[in-house]
Design an enzyme around this catalytic site. Structure first.
Site, PDB file in Angstrom:
ATOM      1  N   CYS B  87      45.753  29.194  39.273  1.00  0.00           N
ATOM      2  CA  CYS B  87      46.324  29.878  38.114  1.00  0.00           C
ATOM      3  C   CYS B  87      46.879  31.248  38.530  1.00  0.00           C
ATOM      4  CB  CYS B  87      45.278  29.960  37.003  1.00  0.00           C
ATOM      5  SG  CYS B  87      45.985  30.249  35.371  1.00  0.00           S
ATOM      6  N   HIS B 195      42.845  24.251  36.693  1.00  0.00           N
ATOM      7  CA  HIS B 195      41.589  24.892  37.111  1.00  0.00           C
ATOM      8  C   HIS B 195      40.551  23.863  37.574  1.00  0.00           C
ATOM      9  CE1 HIS B 195      42.192  29.080  35.649  1.00  0.00           C
ATOM     10  NE2 HIS B 195      43.043  28.502  34.827  1.00  0.00           N
ATOM     11  N   GLU B 197      37.922  24.411  39.170  1.00  0.00           N
ATOM     12  CA  GLU B 197      36.572  24.986  39.060  1.00  0.00           C
ATOM     13  C   GLU B 197      36.014  24.840  37.643  1.00  0.00           C
ATOM     14  OE1 GLU B 197      39.279  26.688  38.896  1.00  0.00           O
ATOM     15  OE2 GLU B 197      39.069  28.416  37.562  1.00  0.00           O
TER      16      GLU B 197
END
Lengths: 78, 223
Positions: B87, B195, B197
């Site tokens: 990002c 994302h 994560e």
């Protein structure tokens, strides 16, 4: 010395902000607007000894992203 | 395995990134502040997290790309250390010149925050081996400036060299050729808007991001 750096999107790069503003102008009844492109104006106050090369380097390294933007350096008479 | 997560003023996914790295690798990463001039010695992996570094002043990622620590990150990338930018981290990597192209305002003008379908285009990179080419995965996105732009010649080169890591499986932000993530020429730097994560375990709504971290760390164990 005052310097204005005009940063604009390169031709061909889609400008969603400009397009939205174009629609808004249409909505306000302003006919005949054919295109809207939004850029950025950076005003610098620099030492009179600042070289053209240094100004260009500032643009290349930080003030403009030359992948998508052009810049124009304008020295403003005091 | 020594990993580092860089925090810039305005980063807000750095903790998520650190937790994901620790959960998958079993070892907590070192947290590095943007103003540090040097990275810790002997790093095996560097992550640039999402967020709004420097308030997105000037352009997203532009200020962070010129912060002291980025000189060390560029040098480490040059030595072959794997670098992942997610990002805002992707925006920083393009602004720092480690990846081609630029991330512009989303074509729809709105902030996009939802889980999207991705296809894995390059299943052989050190980041994507765990998926295999053609895999379809679902990863959350949350961004306002994710509209990937590069000129046609650059896009053709990226495609020809297998450097498009991920493509969106649906309309998300107007990115050229639906590109969601790109690799550098050497294949050790990946930037992506989604994302991974945020998709490590099912409690987060999905775990499709886990295989990326497993790929990175498995590769390190072998090396």
């Amino acid at each position: 010395m005052k310097v204005r750096i005009h940063v604009s999107l390169k031709p061909g790069v889609l400008d969603p902000q400009g397009r939205a503003v174009h629609h808004a102008l249409d909505g306000l009844g302003f006919s005949g607007v054919e295109d809207v492109r939004i850029g950025r104006l950076v005003e610098l106050e620099v030492a009179d000894t600042t070289t053209d090369e240094a100004l260009a380097e500032m643009c290349e390294k930080l003030l403009a992203n030359t992948v998508i933007e052009n810049y124009r350096i304008e020295k403003v008479a005091a | 395995m020594r990993a580092a997560v860089i925090t810039f003023p305005g980063s807000n996914c750095d903790r998520d990134m650190a937790v994901a790295i620790e959960q998958v690798s079993g070892k907590a990463p070192i947290r590095v502040w943007h103003g540090d001039a040097d990275l810790p010695d002997g790093l095996d992996f560097i992550a640039l997290p999402g967020g709004f570094s420097y308030g997105d002043y000037l352009r997203s990622g532009a200020m962070a790309a010129n912060s002291p620590i980025m000189r060390s990150v560029v040098a480490a990338a040059g030595r072959g250390v794997p670098v992942l930018g997610v990002c805002n981290g992707f925006q920083v990597l393009t602004e720092a010149g480690l990846l081609p192209g630029a991330l512009m305002r989303n074509a729809g003008q709105t902030f996009v925050c939802r889980t999207v379908a991705l296809s894995v285009e390059n299943g052989e990179s050190l980041f994507t081996r765990g998926y295999g080419a053609g895999a379809s995965i679902r990863i959350p996105v949350a961004h306002h400036d994710g509209n990937f732009f590069a000129d046609e010649a650059t896009l053709d080169r990226l495609e020809g060299e297998g450097r498009v890591a991920f493509r969106y499986g649906e309309a998300v932000n107007g990115s050229q050729r639906d590109i969601a993530g790109v690799l550098n020429e050497a294949g050790n730097v990946l930037g992506m808007m989604p994302h991974p994560e945020r998709a490590i375990e099912d409690a987060q709504g999905g775990s499709d991001g886990r295989a990326m971290f497993e790929s990175i760390f498995a590769n390190l164990a072998v090396a």
